[in-house]
Design a protein around this motif. Structure first.
Motif, mmCIF file in Angstrom:
data_model
loop_
_atom_site.group_PDB
_atom_site.id
_atom_site.type_symbol
_atom_site.label_atom_id
_atom_site.label_comp_id
_atom_site.label_asym_id
_atom_site.label_seq_id
_atom_site.Cartn_x
_atom_site.Cartn_y
_atom_site.Cartn_z
ATOM 1 N N SER A 4 37.200 54.710 24.396
ATOM 2 C CA SER A 4 37.234 55.199 25.892
ATOM 3 C C SER A 4 35.874 54.645 26.554
ATOM 4 O O SER A 4 35.926 54.242 27.816
ATOM 5 N N LEU A 5 34.629 54.287 25.626
ATOM 6 C CA LEU A 5 33.609 53.585 26.149
ATOM 7 C C LEU A 5 33.972 52.406 26.517
ATOM 8 O O LEU A 5 33.572 51.759 27.661
ATOM 9 N N HIS A 6 34.884 51.599 25.665
ATOM 10 C CA HIS A 6 35.473 50.334 26.128
ATOM 11 C C HIS A 6 36.179 50.152 27.401
ATOM 12 O O HIS A 6 35.850 49.450 28.318
ATOM 13 N N ARG A 7 37.059 51.231 27.655
ATOM 14 C CA ARG A 7 37.389 51.278 29.032
ATOM 15 C C ARG A 7 36.727 51.461 29.986
ATOM 16 O O ARG A 7 36.768 50.723 31.058
ATOM 17 N N ARG A 8 35.807 52.428 29.917
ATOM 18 C CA ARG A 8 34.932 52.683 31.041
ATOM 19 C C ARG A 8 34.254 51.366 31.532
ATOM 20 O O ARG A 8 33.894 50.967 32.737
ATOM 21 N N SER A 64 32.471 39.701 34.352
ATOM 22 C CA SER A 64 33.305 39.848 33.056
ATOM 23 C C SER A 64 32.700 40.970 32.403
ATOM 24 O O SER A 64 31.283 41.331 32.585
ATOM 25 N N LEU A 65 33.512 41.405 31.440
ATOM 26 C CA LEU A 65 32.845 42.772 30.466
ATOM 27 C C LEU A 65 31.613 42.002 29.779
ATOM 28 O O LEU A 65 30.550 42.832 29.717
ATOM 29 N N GLU A 88 36.222 48.908 33.134
ATOM 30 C CA GLU A 88 36.783 49.350 34.325
ATOM 31 C C GLU A 88 35.536 49.153 35.625
ATOM 32 O O GLU A 88 35.703 48.676 36.589
ATOM 33 N N THR A 89 34.310 49.459 34.935
ATOM 34 C CA THR A 89 33.337 49.249 35.856
ATOM 35 C C THR A 89 32.917 47.738 36.071
ATOM 36 O O THR A 89 32.497 47.353 37.136
ATOM 37 N N ALA A 90 33.085 46.993 35.051
ATOM 38 C CA ALA A 90 32.650 45.432 35.070
ATOM 39 C C ALA A 90 33.682 45.116 36.106
ATOM 40 O O ALA A 90 33.235 44.044 37.057
ATOM 41 N N GLU A 91 34.892 45.214 35.890
ATOM 42 C CA GLU A 91 35.937 44.765 37.136
ATOM 43 C C GLU A 91 35.689 45.247 38.541
ATOM 44 O O GLU A 91 36.011 44.475 39.341
ATOM 45 N N ARG A 92 35.256 46.453 38.657
ATOM 46 C CA ARG A 92 34.945 46.877 40.024
ATOM 47 C C ARG A 92 33.822 46.100 40.641
ATOM 48 O O ARG A 92 33.609 45.755 41.687
ATOM 49 N N GLU A 93 32.749 45.591 39.593
ATOM 50 C CA GLU A 93 31.744 44.960 39.863
ATOM 51 C C GLU A 93 32.025 43.516 40.227
ATOM 52 O O GLU A 93 31.386 42.554 40.688
ATOM 53 N N GLY A 94 33.262 42.922 39.670
ATOM 54 C CA GLY A 94 33.897 41.693 39.698
ATOM 55 C C GLY A 94 33.037 40.669 38.768
ATOM 56 O O GLY A 94 32.840 39.401 39.198
#
Length: 118
Positions: free
Chosen positions: A90-94, A105-106, A97-103
């Motif tokens: 669940s932490l990995h997913r969050r 990489s994880l 998703e946040t990294a993707e929104r920020e444009g």
């Protein structure tokens, strides 16, 4: 014997460590501590990364043209820069998703979070 300054491209290709800070007013601030006064800001991490790369290039080009000393990147050879990390899905997913929104990489996002933790 006269000191011969390396070509400008040599300095431009060096990898300098960058530190990111959150800023409530502008979004993010980035700084390259090895290049005194080299910092910038941006609304997103992606914009801030683009801006710090431009600021690094401008700092190096200006110092080079003026014949000023250009410091080499600080290093710590006792660390590889790699870390194996396990976390809940669940932490990995969050984080993803946040990294993707920020444009970004994880990996870049996690490095940002770790570098700004106090």
């Amino acid at each position: 014997m006269k000191f011969v300054q390396p070509y400008l491209e040599y300095y431009l290709n060096l990898q300098y460590p960058v530190t990111f800070y959150p800023d409530a007013e502008v979004g993010y601030v980035a700084e390259i501590k090895d290049l005194p006064g080299c910092f910038t800001q941006g609304e997103t991490l992606e914009e801030t990364m683009t801006n710090i790369n431009e600021a690094r290039e401008l700092w190096i080009e200006t110092a080079y043209e003026a014949g000023d000393n250009i410091p080499l990147p600080s290093t710590d050879d006792s660390y590889s820069g790699k870390l194996m990390l396990r976390m809940p899905k669940s932490l990995h997913r969050r984080l993803s998703e946040t990294a993707e929104r920020e444009g970004v990489s994880l990996n870049q996002y996690i490095v940002y979070l770790v570098s700004t933790a106090r």
